[in-house]
Structures are given as structure tokens and as C-alpha cells.
Enzyme design. Structure first.
Site, PDB file in Angstrom:
ATOM      1  N   SER A  25      34.963 -14.011  42.885  1.00 11.33           N
ATOM      2  CA  SER A  25      34.443 -15.384  41.844  1.00 11.33           C
ATOM      3  C   SER A  25      33.160 -16.297  41.652  1.00 11.33           C
ATOM      4  O   SER A  25      32.780 -16.884  42.492  1.00 11.33           O
ATOM      5  CB  SER A  25      35.459 -15.946  42.842  1.00 11.33           C
ATOM      6  OG  SER A  25      35.355 -18.130  41.909  1.00 11.33           O
ATOM      7  N   THR A  26      32.482 -15.034  40.284  1.00 11.65           N
ATOM      8  CA  THR A  26      30.726 -16.252  40.109  1.00 11.65           C
ATOM      9  C   THR A  26      31.216 -17.356  39.990  1.00 11.65           C
ATOM     10  O   THR A  26      30.288 -18.211  40.083  1.00 11.65           O
ATOM     11  CB  THR A  26      30.565 -14.874  39.127  1.00 11.65           C
ATOM     12  OG1 THR A  26      31.244 -15.444  38.170  1.00 11.65           O
ATOM     13  CG2 THR A  26      30.429 -13.694  39.511  1.00 11.65           C
ATOM     14  N   ARG A  27      32.136 -17.915  39.439  1.00 15.03           N
ATOM     15  CA  ARG A  27      31.815 -19.810  39.474  1.00 15.03           C
ATOM     16  C   ARG A  27      32.204 -20.557  40.402  1.00 15.03           C
ATOM     17  O   ARG A  27      31.916 -21.527  40.107  1.00 15.03           O
ATOM     18  CB  ARG A  27      33.714 -19.719  38.307  1.00 15.03           C
ATOM     19  CG  ARG A  27      33.465 -19.638  37.021  1.00 15.03           C
ATOM     20  CD  ARG A  27      34.907 -19.829  36.205  1.00 15.03           C
ATOM     21  NE  ARG A  27      36.025 -19.094  36.863  1.00 15.03           N
ATOM     22  CZ  ARG A  27      37.181 -18.525  36.646  1.00 15.03           C
ATOM     23  NH1 ARG A  27      37.470 -20.203  35.561  1.00 15.03           N
ATOM     24  NH2 ARG A  27      37.913 -17.739  36.915  1.00 15.03           N
ATOM     25  N   MET A  28      32.302 -19.910  41.165  1.00 15.44           N
ATOM     26  CA  MET A  28      32.380 -20.259  42.601  1.00 15.44           C
ATOM     27  C   MET A  28      30.667 -20.350  43.390  1.00 15.44           C
ATOM     28  O   MET A  28      30.001 -21.150  43.968  1.00 15.44           O
ATOM     29  CB  MET A  28      32.947 -19.635  43.602  1.00 15.44           C
ATOM     30  CG  MET A  28      34.613 -19.973  43.855  1.00 15.44           C
ATOM     31  SD  MET A  28      35.397 -21.821  44.065  1.00 15.44           S
ATOM     32  CE  MET A  28      34.738 -21.776  45.806  1.00 15.44           C
ATOM     33  N   ASN A  77      38.893 -21.781  40.837  1.00 13.57           N
ATOM     34  CA  ASN A  77      38.126 -21.499  40.281  1.00 13.57           C
ATOM     35  C   ASN A  77      37.029 -21.554  40.898  1.00 13.57           C
ATOM     36  O   ASN A  77      35.804 -20.635  40.362  1.00 13.57           O
ATOM     37  CB  ASN A  77      38.933 -20.249  39.666  1.00 13.57           C
ATOM     38  CG  ASN A  77      40.132 -19.336  39.144  1.00 13.57           C
ATOM     39  OD1 ASN A  77      40.001 -18.745  39.897  1.00 13.57           O
ATOM     40  ND2 ASN A  77      41.121 -20.034  38.840  1.00 13.57           N
TER      41      ASN A  77
END
Length: 358
Positions: free
Chosen positions: A14-17, A230
Site C-alpha cells: 500500500s504505497t498510498r498509505m 487504502n
């Protein structure tokens, strides 16, 4: 009685976190997201949980190493949801019961929804059953396509939808129940025929339908429950929804919360009948509060040890004065009056970088 296992997808980074912590270990009201999913499964009768780990696997294993009903399965390379379940094939090959497939980053999941999913699956004698949701804005979600009789015909990803299909509000939030042997048969036939070169679990549904097996979709997931997490904004939104649930449950059990909007209570808190929680109170950690007690405005409880195991126990008919701070471990005996602004608890100090927990 049919035996039920669950495959829980928890391998993503989860790069968006924007985090170094595995996404499923981020907390919602004091409990990791993964724990909410595990709790819902256990209450629904699931006896074995196969948790798919990848990014940050050591942290997840360390957190749950004492849970005997969990098996950790590594997905070294993340190649889609279907590939994640494929990693469990050796574990499931001799299992004849039902297999749920759920997302570990969906903390708003409810036990009641899982029970409906299982009951519908058994009732319809299906090869696969989905629990679906209807959203006011389904953008980004796979749409549930049904025929004129209401039978599910498949799932079409948002980017592949025709203009007519994009109008469909029924979506796939990721709740699956499979006949395990048929699931394994379908997994053997999945191919990565897509732009991402990934194996999609939704293809197992299409394969089973093409092979003449029955699939069922039951609209059983409330709109707010369908939200996965996300990014940090969604984590905060999930926390607000869960906090409302926690407080509603406590109030239904006889607890007075004077100002719910300005109160925060940990999911692990146990509070007795006719206890009053005044505004601006923050109750964090393993907390037990007896009956007929009053927690004054602006009180704080906390677990400075950071391990979530130390408890704060407040007895019956206790008064905690406004602005008091209680640090785990601590025990307040029945009938005690705590002066306003008191600090109670002798937890050791822990430091980490520039942050200190007194």
C-alpha cells in the site's frame, strides 16, 4: 456441521498509505485492521485462518504468533488476488469444507454479513457465493452483472465497463465463499490475461460459471462496510464509523456517554451499566470500568508500555475527577474518589527517537 476456513489477504505494501508498517497493522479504534477481520471470522464460526503475508511479514507474524488458529502463508511476489489464494493450495488440498476469501484491510466487516454469506451459500448449494454492496458512487469498483432473472453473470472491472455497465451500482467489495475443491479446480485454470499480468480471484468465478457450476450473489454488505482502507484519509473515516459503533454498543448496554462526538473509547474497553462518561474523555488501551462509576471530563487513560497487554481496572462506584490521567497498569478499587488532575500508574518510561511515553 460444515467446517469453515478463511484466506485473508494481507500481503500488500500500500504505497498510498506512505508507511513502513504493514497496512493491516494500522489501528482502527485501538485494534489493528487485521484483528477486526479475524474477530468477525471467529464469531462467524471460522476455525482456521490462512493469512497471506508479504510486505512486513515479520511484523505481522510477531504480532500474532500466539494465535493457534492462524497459519501464515507467504506471497513473496504480489501477483494479484488469485495468486494470493494459490499460495494456499497446499494447505487447502485435503480440505472439503468452505473457504472464505476476505481482505485484511477491511476493518468495517461485520460478523452478521459473514454469517449471511455462509448461510446463502449452503442454502443455494453454490460453488461460489459473493456478498455484494450497492453504492451511491460505485466508481472504481468491479460491477456485478446479472441476467434478467437476477442470476449473477460475472464481475466487470470498472475500467472494462461499458457505459451501460458503469451505471450499475452493485459492486464487489471482496467477500467470497467457495466450495474448496471447486475453488482449487478453478485456481488451476486462472491465467494472467490482463494488463497487469496478475491472477485475479474474480476469474475463478467466471471459470466456475463457464464450467456449469452455480454462483450466487447476495446483497448483504452495507455501503459504509464496503469501504476498504487504502490511504490515511480512509483510515480516519473507518475510525469514525467504528467509534460510532463502539459507543452505540456501550450505550445500548446501559452506559451514558454525555457527548459522543467529543469522546473516544478504545474497542477493547469494557464498561459497566450506569457508568457515565463525561465529554472530552480519551480511553485508550485495555480498560475495564465497573458499574455506577463516573469518568470526569477530559480524563485520559493510556498504555505507555505500548504492548497492549497492560490493563487499567476501575471498580464499581468510582469517581475519577476531571482531567485525570491513568497509565496502565493501574487498578482503582470500588468506591474510590480520585481528585481532579490526578496522575495514576507506574508504567516504565519508554523512549523511541524523540518520542517519549511517560
Amino acid at each position: 456441521m460444515v467446517e469453515i476456513a478463511a484466506v485473508i489477504l494481507a500481503a500488500g505494501q500500500s504505497t498510498r498509505m506512505n508507511t513502513r508498517i504493514p497496512k493491516v497493522l494500522h489501528e482502527v479504534c485501538g485494534r489493528p485492521m487485521l484483528e477486526w477481520v479475524l474477530s468477525a471470522c471467529r464469531a462467524a464460526g471460522v476455525t482456521k485462518h490462512y493469512v497471506i503475508v508479504g510486505y512486513g511479514k515479520d511484523q505481522i507474524v510477531a504480532k500474532y504468533r500466539d494465535d493457534r488458529d492462524m497459519v501464515f502463508v507467504e506471497q513473496a511476489e504480489q501477483r494479484g488476488t488469485g495468486h494470493a489464494v494459490m499460495c494456499c493450495q497446499d494447505h487447502l488440498k485435503d480440505f472439503s469444507g468452505l473457504t472464505l476469501v476476505l481482505c485484511g484491510d477491511a476493518p468495517l466487516i461485520r460478523t452478521e454479513t459473514i454469517k449471511v454469506l455462509i448461510e446463502k451459500h449452503l442454502q443455494e448449494k453454490s460453488a461460489v457465493t459473493l456478498a455484494t454492496a450497492k453504492l451511491s458512487d460505485p466508481t472504481g469498483y468491479g460491477r456485478i452483472v446479472r441476467d434478467g432473472y437476477g442470476n449473477i453473470q460475472g464481475i466487470v472491472e470498472h475500467n472494462d465497463c461499458t457505459p451501460e455497465q458503469r451505471v450499475i451500482s452493485e459492486i464487489n467489495p471482496g467477500y467470497f465463499c467457495f466450495n474448496t475443491p471447486l475453488l482449487l479446480e478453478a485456481l488451476d485454470k486462472i491465467t494472467p490475461n490482463n494488463k497487469k499480468n496478475e491472477y485475479y480471484l474474480t476469474d475463478a468465478l467466471h471459470i466456475l460459471l463457464a464450467d456449469g457450476y452455480k454462483a450466487t450473489a447476495v446483497t448483504a454488505v452495507a455501503e459504509e462496510d464496503a469501504m476498504g482502507v487504502n490511504n490515511r484519509q480512509q483510515l480516519s473515516a473507518a475510525g469514525k464509523i467504528m467509534q460510532q459503533r463502539i459507543q452505540e454498543r456501550l450505550m445500548a448496554n446501559g452506559v451514558t456517554i454525555v457527548d459522543p462526538v467529543n469522546t473516544w473509547i478504545d474497542a477493547r474497553a469494557e464498561i459497566g451499566q450506569d457508568t457515565i462518561i463525561e465529554p472530552f474523555t480519551y480511553l485508550h488501551g485495555q480498560i475495564q470500568i465497573g458499574a455506577n462509576s463516573r469518568i470526569g471530563a477530559g480524563c485520559v487513560t493510556t498504555d505507555p508500555t505500548g504492548d497492549g497487554k497492560a490493563a487499567i481496572v476501575i471498580g464499581n462506584e468510582v469517581y475519577i475527577g476531571p482531567g485525570s490521567v491513568l497509565k496502565a497498569p493501574a487498578t482503582i478499587e470500588d468506591g474510590r474518589i480520585v481528585a481532579p488532575g490526578s496522575v495514576i500508574g507506574d508504567a516504565p518510561q519508554r523512549t523511541s527517537g524523540e518520542n517519549a511515553y511517560a
